[in-house]
Scaffold this active site. Sequence first.
Site, PDB file in Angstrom:
ATOM      1  N   ARG A 111       0.816  -1.220   0.000  1.00 34.72           N
ATOM      2  CA  ARG A 111       0.000   0.000   0.000  1.00 34.72           C
ATOM      3  C   ARG A 111       0.849   1.269   0.000  1.00 34.72           C
ATOM      4  NH1 ARG A 111      -5.457  -0.513   2.119  1.00 34.72           N
ATOM      5  NH2 ARG A 111      -6.252  -2.307   1.020  1.00 34.72           N
TER       6      ARG A 111
ATOM      7  N   ARG B 208      -3.484   6.747   1.082  1.00 29.55           N
ATOM      8  CA  ARG B 208      -3.991   7.949   1.740  1.00 29.55           C
ATOM      9  C   ARG B 208      -3.030   8.621   2.701  1.00 29.55           C
ATOM     10  NH1 ARG B 208      -9.558   4.965   3.157  1.00 29.55           N
ATOM     11  NH2 ARG B 208      -7.941   3.413   3.445  1.00 29.55           N
TER      12      ARG B 208
ATOM     13  N   ARG C 120      -6.898  11.301  -5.769  1.00 29.89           N
ATOM     14  CA  ARG C 120      -8.085  10.503  -5.421  1.00 29.89           C
ATOM     15  C   ARG C 120      -9.342  11.371  -5.483  1.00 29.89           C
ATOM     16  NH1 ARG C 120     -11.902   8.232  -3.201  1.00 29.89           N
ATOM     17  NH2 ARG C 120     -11.877   6.660  -1.566  1.00 29.89           N
TER      18      ARG C 120
ATOM     19  N   ASP D 244      -6.830  -3.045  -7.219  1.00 33.57           N
ATOM     20  CA  ASP D 244      -7.356  -3.716  -6.037  1.00 33.57           C
ATOM     21  C   ASP D 244      -7.639  -5.173  -6.363  1.00 33.57           C
ATOM     22  OD1 ASP D 244      -8.387  -2.801  -3.202  1.00 33.57           O
ATOM     23  OD2 ASP D 244      -9.690  -4.405  -3.910  1.00 33.57           O
TER      24      ASP D 244
ATOM     25  N   TYR E 207     -14.594 -12.236  -0.059  1.00 36.05           N
ATOM     26  CA  TYR E 207     -15.312 -10.988  -0.343  1.00 36.05           C
ATOM     27  C   TYR E 207     -16.550 -11.241  -1.199  1.00 36.05           C
ATOM     28  CZ  TYR E 207     -11.585  -8.243   1.717  1.00 36.05           C
ATOM     29  OH  TYR E 207     -10.702  -7.702   2.610  1.00 36.05           O
TER      30      TYR E 207
HETATM   31  O1  CP3 Z   1      -0.017  -1.940  -2.394  1.00 39.28           O
HETATM   32  C1  CP3 Z   1      -0.367  -1.011  -3.177  1.00 39.28           C
HETATM   33  O2  CP3 Z   1      -0.002   0.163  -3.040  1.00 39.28           O
HETATM   34  C2  CP3 Z   1      -1.172  -1.377  -4.436  1.00 39.28           C
HETATM   35  C3  CP3 Z   1      -2.554  -1.166  -4.377  1.00 39.28           C
HETATM   36  C4  CP3 Z   1      -3.450  -2.106  -3.580  1.00 39.28           C
HETATM   37  C5  CP3 Z   1      -4.683  -1.679  -3.038  1.00 39.28           C
HETATM   38  N1  CP3 Z   1      -5.331  -2.751  -2.534  1.00 39.28           N
HETATM   39  C6  CP3 Z   1      -5.163  -0.301  -3.063  1.00 39.28           C
HETATM   40  C7  CP3 Z   1      -6.256   0.096  -2.164  1.00 39.28           C
HETATM   41  C8  CP3 Z   1      -3.342  -3.473  -3.321  1.00 39.28           C
HETATM   42  C9  CP3 Z   1      -2.197  -4.424  -3.632  1.00 39.28           C
HETATM   43  C10 CP3 Z   1      -4.554  -3.875  -2.668  1.00 39.28           C
HETATM   44  C11 CP3 Z   1      -4.841  -5.254  -2.287  1.00 39.28           C
HETATM   45  C12 CP3 Z   1      -6.023  -5.526  -1.459  1.00 39.28           C
HETATM   46  N2  CP3 Z   1      -7.269  -4.964  -1.534  1.00 39.28           N
HETATM   47  C13 CP3 Z   1      -6.062  -6.542  -0.466  1.00 39.28           C
HETATM   48  C14 CP3 Z   1      -4.926  -7.461  -0.127  1.00 39.28           C
HETATM   49  C15 CP3 Z   1      -3.948  -6.825   0.783  1.00 39.28           C
HETATM   50  C16 CP3 Z   1      -4.473  -6.596   2.177  1.00 39.28           C
HETATM   51  O3  CP3 Z   1      -4.628  -5.407   2.529  1.00 39.28           O
HETATM   52  O4  CP3 Z   1      -4.709  -7.576   2.877  1.00 39.28           O
HETATM   53  C17 CP3 Z   1      -7.363  -6.531   0.079  1.00 39.28           C
HETATM   54  C18 CP3 Z   1      -7.864  -7.438   1.188  1.00 39.28           C
HETATM   55  C19 CP3 Z   1      -8.120  -5.540  -0.612  1.00 39.28           C
HETATM   56  C20 CP3 Z   1      -9.564  -5.207  -0.439  1.00 39.28           C
HETATM   57  C21 CP3 Z   1      -9.755  -3.812  -0.003  1.00 39.28           C
HETATM   58  N3  CP3 Z   1      -9.493  -2.720  -0.792  1.00 39.28           N
HETATM   59  C22 CP3 Z   1     -10.239  -3.346   1.230  1.00 39.28           C
HETATM   60  C23 CP3 Z   1     -10.625  -4.231   2.394  1.00 39.28           C
HETATM   61  C24 CP3 Z   1     -10.260  -1.950   1.160  1.00 39.28           C
HETATM   62  C25 CP3 Z   1     -10.783  -0.989   2.198  1.00 39.28           C
HETATM   63  C26 CP3 Z   1      -9.761  -0.759   3.271  1.00 39.28           C
HETATM   64  C27 CP3 Z   1      -9.243   0.654   3.197  1.00 39.28           C
HETATM   65  O5  CP3 Z   1      -8.042   0.849   3.469  1.00 39.28           O
HETATM   66  O6  CP3 Z   1     -10.030   1.567   2.878  1.00 39.28           O
HETATM   67  C28 CP3 Z   1      -9.765  -1.569  -0.093  1.00 39.28           C
HETATM   68  C29 CP3 Z   1      -9.587  -0.186  -0.599  1.00 39.28           C
HETATM   69  C30 CP3 Z   1      -8.223   0.180  -1.071  1.00 39.28           C
HETATM   70  N4  CP3 Z   1      -7.408  -0.593  -1.856  1.00 39.28           N
HETATM   71  C31 CP3 Z   1      -7.580   1.424  -0.852  1.00 39.28           C
HETATM   72  C32 CP3 Z   1      -6.360   1.384  -1.548  1.00 39.28           C
HETATM   73  C33 CP3 Z   1      -5.328   2.470  -1.657  1.00 39.28           C
HETATM   74  C34 CP3 Z   1      -8.153   2.594  -0.081  1.00 39.28           C
HETATM   75  C35 CP3 Z   1      -9.098   3.313  -1.005  1.00 39.28           C
HETATM   76  C36 CP3 Z   1      -9.097   4.814  -0.825  1.00 39.28           C
HETATM   77  O7  CP3 Z   1      -8.232   5.498  -1.396  1.00 39.28           O
HETATM   78  O8  CP3 Z   1      -9.984   5.285  -0.134  1.00 39.28           O
END
Ligand code: CP3
Length: 348
Positions: free
Chosen positions: A24, A28, A37, A74, A150
């Site tokens: 990540r 943010r 964003r 994602d 999911y």
């Molecule tokens: O690592 C990186 O920088 C690459 C981008 C990336 C995102 N999600 C961006 C993201 C990667 C590799 C993921 C993988 C992902 N997504 C996983 C596996 C890794 C982990 O965290 O266990 C999972 C379970 C998800 C599903 C997911 N996506 C959730 C549960 C959420 C909400 C949680 C949150 O932080 O808001 C997301 C949203 C998400 N994916 C964001 C980002 C940057 C936040 C969105 C925003 O900008 O508001």
Amino acid sequence: MTLKPMLAALAGQTQTPPPFWLMRQAGRYLPEYRQVRAQAGGFLDLCLNPELACEVTLQPLRRYGMDAAILFSDILIIPWALGQGLRFAEGEGPVLDAIRDASGLAGLKPEGMHDRAAPIYETVSRIRAALDDRTTLIGFAGSPWTVACYMVEGGGSKEYAKVKRFAYTDPAGFDQLIDILVTATVDYLSAQVKAGAEVLQLFDSWAGALSAADFQRYSVEPTRRIVAALKALHPAVPIIGFPRMAGLNLVSYVEQTGVDAVSLDPSVPPEWAAAHLQGKVAVQGNLDPVVLLAGGEALEQAALSLLDQLGQGPFIFNLGHGIIKETPPEHVTRLAGLIRDWQPATKA
Ligand code: CP3
């Protein structure tokens, strides 16, 4: 020809200092990310906008010079591209139109996946074109088990009761879902490689919810099939597996899936990983993201101890899970400096 540092580590070479990137790393905690964003609209709009997704992928590299960029996307893009309803609700995470049993599988449309996912592949090629010759591009997908969590729960979950009930009451129907996801994951990751991804990571974030027998069936087996199919198509592309909270199951995962590297969550003792995993595959991880958030002495001690324990074998420095959004960006600057300045004790 000398390999890029990340690819050298994945080929089993010890790098001093080790290459690093952070899960990540685009997100943010960076003000410039929040700005883009806001401009994109929703999170899904950002993932599907190649220009802006490429821009946010590169933002952390400009600040910190990581050894790898990870595609900004994602793991839920696969269910979305298969036709499942998905939205990201502000403050509550992903919400999907849940599939509760095998009757819901008919609504999935694998034949439409590449058309819907096309903007993601476009993002991959844009990022690759923008990277210098020492930085590696990582593509990724979720593992079938985690993505199925999911798809069936309809969002995040604490107990995984719905997805497990599906698996236990209708194992054949649940296997169909896993099979759909294995095929989709291979097709999707292969398309990322063709667009320019040099390494692939499989996120099995909820592997820790599985018993040992179910871990074998729903994490190891599908991962082994995905890795075998991708290796047949793209033999030179290394694959990193991340079975989060897998504990002792890490051993069978490393021995049986064929991954080139394993990413470790913060619960894995580094000295145990050095003794039991690092002789077989490269290891990645596993600084606690809260230590990075906290900074100061705690960050310095934890990072140096991790480097001392894993830095003398094939190692990629990373967090054990994603960066927390309240993390001060200067703490990442400090961490990057600690990694770059590190020397193994024997050479110091
Ligand atoms: O690592 C990186 O920088 C690459 C981008 C990336 C995102 N999600 C961006 C993201 C990667 C590799 C993921 C993988 C992902 N997504 C996983 C596996 C890794 C982990 O965290 O266990 C999972 C379970 C998800 C599903 C997911 N996506 C959730 C549960 C959420 C909400 C949680 C949150 O932080 O808001 C997301 C949203 C998400 N994916 C964001 C980002 C940057 C936040 C969105 C925003 O900008 O508001």
